[in-house]
Design a protein around this motif. Structure first.
Motif, PDB file in Angstrom:
ATOM      1  N   MET A 131       1.134  -1.329  -0.263  1.00 52.94           N
ATOM      2  CA  MET A 131      -0.123   0.121   0.492  1.00 52.94           C
ATOM      3  C   MET A 131       0.809   1.210  -0.052  1.00 52.94           C
ATOM      4  O   MET A 131       1.739   1.156   0.739  1.00 52.94           O
ATOM      5  CB  MET A 131      -1.131   0.268   0.778  1.00 52.94           C
ATOM      6  N   ASN A 132       1.199   1.956  -1.068  1.00 54.27           N
ATOM      7  CA  ASN A 132       0.850   3.534  -0.872  1.00 54.27           C
ATOM      8  C   ASN A 132       0.720   4.734  -0.269  1.00 54.27           C
ATOM      9  O   ASN A 132      -0.274   4.419   0.295  1.00 54.27           O
ATOM     10  CB  ASN A 132       1.344   3.667  -2.775  1.00 54.27           C
ATOM     11  N   ALA A 133       1.706   4.853   0.709  1.00 52.44           N
ATOM     12  CA  ALA A 133       1.915   5.914   1.503  1.00 52.44           C
ATOM     13  C   ALA A 133       1.470   7.366   1.499  1.00 52.44           C
ATOM     14  O   ALA A 133       1.524   7.583   0.577  1.00 52.44           O
ATOM     15  CB  ALA A 133       3.258   6.516   2.250  1.00 52.44           C
ATOM     16  N   LEU A 175      -3.210   1.220  -4.150  1.00 50.32           N
ATOM     17  CA  LEU A 175      -3.304  -0.259  -4.373  1.00 50.32           C
ATOM     18  C   LEU A 175      -2.743  -0.771  -5.688  1.00 50.32           C
ATOM     19  O   LEU A 175      -3.359  -0.192  -6.438  1.00 50.32           O
ATOM     20  CB  LEU A 175      -4.238  -1.181  -4.367  1.00 50.32           C
ATOM     21  N   ASP A 176      -1.577  -1.545  -6.107  1.00 52.09           N
ATOM     22  CA  ASP A 176      -0.970  -2.051  -7.040  1.00 52.09           C
ATOM     23  C   ASP A 176      -2.418  -3.045  -7.755  1.00 52.09           C
ATOM     24  O   ASP A 176      -2.736  -3.494  -7.819  1.00 52.09           O
ATOM     25  CB  ASP A 176       0.542  -2.696  -7.297  1.00 52.09           C
ATOM     26  N   ALA A 177      -1.546  -2.843  -9.734  1.00 55.11           N
ATOM     27  CA  ALA A 177      -2.842  -3.863 -10.159  1.00 55.11           C
ATOM     28  C   ALA A 177      -2.549  -5.119  -9.181  1.00 55.11           C
ATOM     29  O   ALA A 177      -3.627  -5.901  -9.766  1.00 55.11           O
ATOM     30  CB  ALA A 177      -2.404  -4.189 -11.293  1.00 55.11           C
ATOM     31  N   GLY A 178      -1.735  -5.975  -9.394  1.00 53.14           N
ATOM     32  CA  GLY A 178      -1.741  -7.048  -8.364  1.00 53.14           C
ATOM     33  C   GLY A 178      -3.076  -7.463  -7.682  1.00 53.14           C
ATOM     34  O   GLY A 178      -3.659  -8.443  -7.856  1.00 53.14           O
ATOM     35  N   GLU A 225      -9.973  -1.043 -14.545  1.00 50.03           N
ATOM     36  CA  GLU A 225      -9.465   0.128 -14.954  1.00 50.03           C
ATOM     37  C   GLU A 225     -10.337   0.180 -16.484  1.00 50.03           C
ATOM     38  O   GLU A 225     -11.014  -0.302 -16.354  1.00 50.03           O
ATOM     39  CB  GLU A 225      -7.989  -0.144 -16.326  1.00 50.03           C
ATOM     40  N   PRO A 226     -10.979   1.706 -16.034  1.00 45.49           N
ATOM     41  CA  PRO A 226     -11.671   2.721 -16.549  1.00 45.49           C
ATOM     42  C   PRO A 226     -11.311   2.179 -18.364  1.00 45.49           C
ATOM     43  O   PRO A 226      -9.403   2.499 -18.902  1.00 45.49           O
ATOM     44  CB  PRO A 226     -12.120   3.822 -16.496  1.00 45.49           C
ATOM     45  N   GLN A 256      -7.755   2.804 -11.845  1.00 45.41           N
ATOM     46  CA  GLN A 256      -7.951   1.079 -11.025  1.00 45.41           C
ATOM     47  C   GLN A 256      -6.585   1.596  -9.363  1.00 45.41           C
ATOM     48  O   GLN A 256      -5.365   1.539 -10.568  1.00 45.41           O
ATOM     49  CB  GLN A 256      -7.294   0.139 -11.594  1.00 45.41           C
ATOM     50  N   GLY A 257      -6.904   1.360  -9.165  1.00 44.20           N
ATOM     51  CA  GLY A 257      -5.702   1.177  -7.929  1.00 44.20           C
ATOM     52  C   GLY A 257      -5.768   2.319  -6.528  1.00 44.20           C
ATOM     53  O   GLY A 257      -5.853   2.573  -6.053  1.00 44.20           O
TER      54      GLY A 257
END
Length: 229
Positions: A1-3, A25-28, A152-153, A182-183
């Motif tokens: 998770m990015n800060a 969140l990343d794509a995975g 993902e739009p 996405q994410g």
């Protein structure tokens, strides 16, 4: 998770009632969580929205114990949002205050009979939508919640924009459309928030929903911090 950049988020929440957290969140992780929808053992119930007049589409409430990714989001996002929630309630003259740790807030919910987990996974297909609503499940309500777009739009779906409306006293309602990728996550007010006007602070009422999907399939993770009765 990015800060997340909490200073910017707080400014945007105060100004607009919602704030973007890009790339939470990343794509995975998004693909993994979206795939959970087809694992019924993870959920306590499924809601078909058309049966209740909520719109079209489905969502599923997770059961306890929550998957570790969902538990971590609930635990980690809560403390900085609790500081905003306490400041908002003070500005609106509301007595409720929120403890610094999410576990302590959940203990308050559970003591009042709100024991059912509320994080949820939503699935929309072509033609589906979510009517404007508020996620209120009992006496104890945390004033902010988070939605994470897992699809993902333009690739996975078309349409299906997140919509937030704000009903202001003696004024026409204001609409906000969040351009999520996405994410990305959106933090937004569950019920109401304070706004400063010429005569001091007043309270505005908010609702959120999703516009009609024109094609494809859209998954969203909803992180709600109070539990349900």
């Amino acid at each position: 998770m990015n800060a997340p950049d909490w200073s910017r988020i707080e400014v945007e929440l105060d100004a607009h009632g919602c704030a973007l957290i890009p790339g939470l969140l990343d794509a995975g992780a998004c693909a993994e969580i979206a795939g959970w929808y087809d694992r019924p053992e993870l959920f306590r119930s499924t809601v078909v929205m058309a049966r209740h007049g909520f719109g079209r589409g489905e969502y599923r409430y997770f059961r306890y114990d929550l998957p570790p990714r969902v538990q971590a989001l609930r635990t980690d996002l809560y403390p900085p949002l609790a500081a905003v929630a306490n400041r908002w309630n003070a500005a609106m003259g509301l007595p409720a205050r929120f403890p610094a740790a999410h576990a302590d807030f959940l203990a308050r919910c559970h003591a009042a009979g709100q024991t059912r987990p509320t994080p949820l996974l939503l699935r929309y297909g072509a033609g589906d939508y979510n009517c404007l609503h508020q996620d209120l499940y009992g006496e104890h309500v945390f004033p902010l919640q988070v939605a994470v777009l897992l699809s993902e739009p333009g690739r996975d779906f078309e349409g299906g924009e997140f919509v937030l409306t704000e009903q202001r006293p003696r004024m026409q309602s204001r609409a906000e459309v969040a351009p999520l990728r996405q994410g990305d996550a959106l933090v937004f007010a569950v019920h109401h928030r304070p706004v400063r006007g010429a005569r001091g602070v007043y309270r505005v009422n908010l609702r959120h929903g999703v516009s009609r999907l024109r094609a494809g399939r859209r998954h969203t993770l909803g992180v709600i911090f109070h539990d349900a009765a």
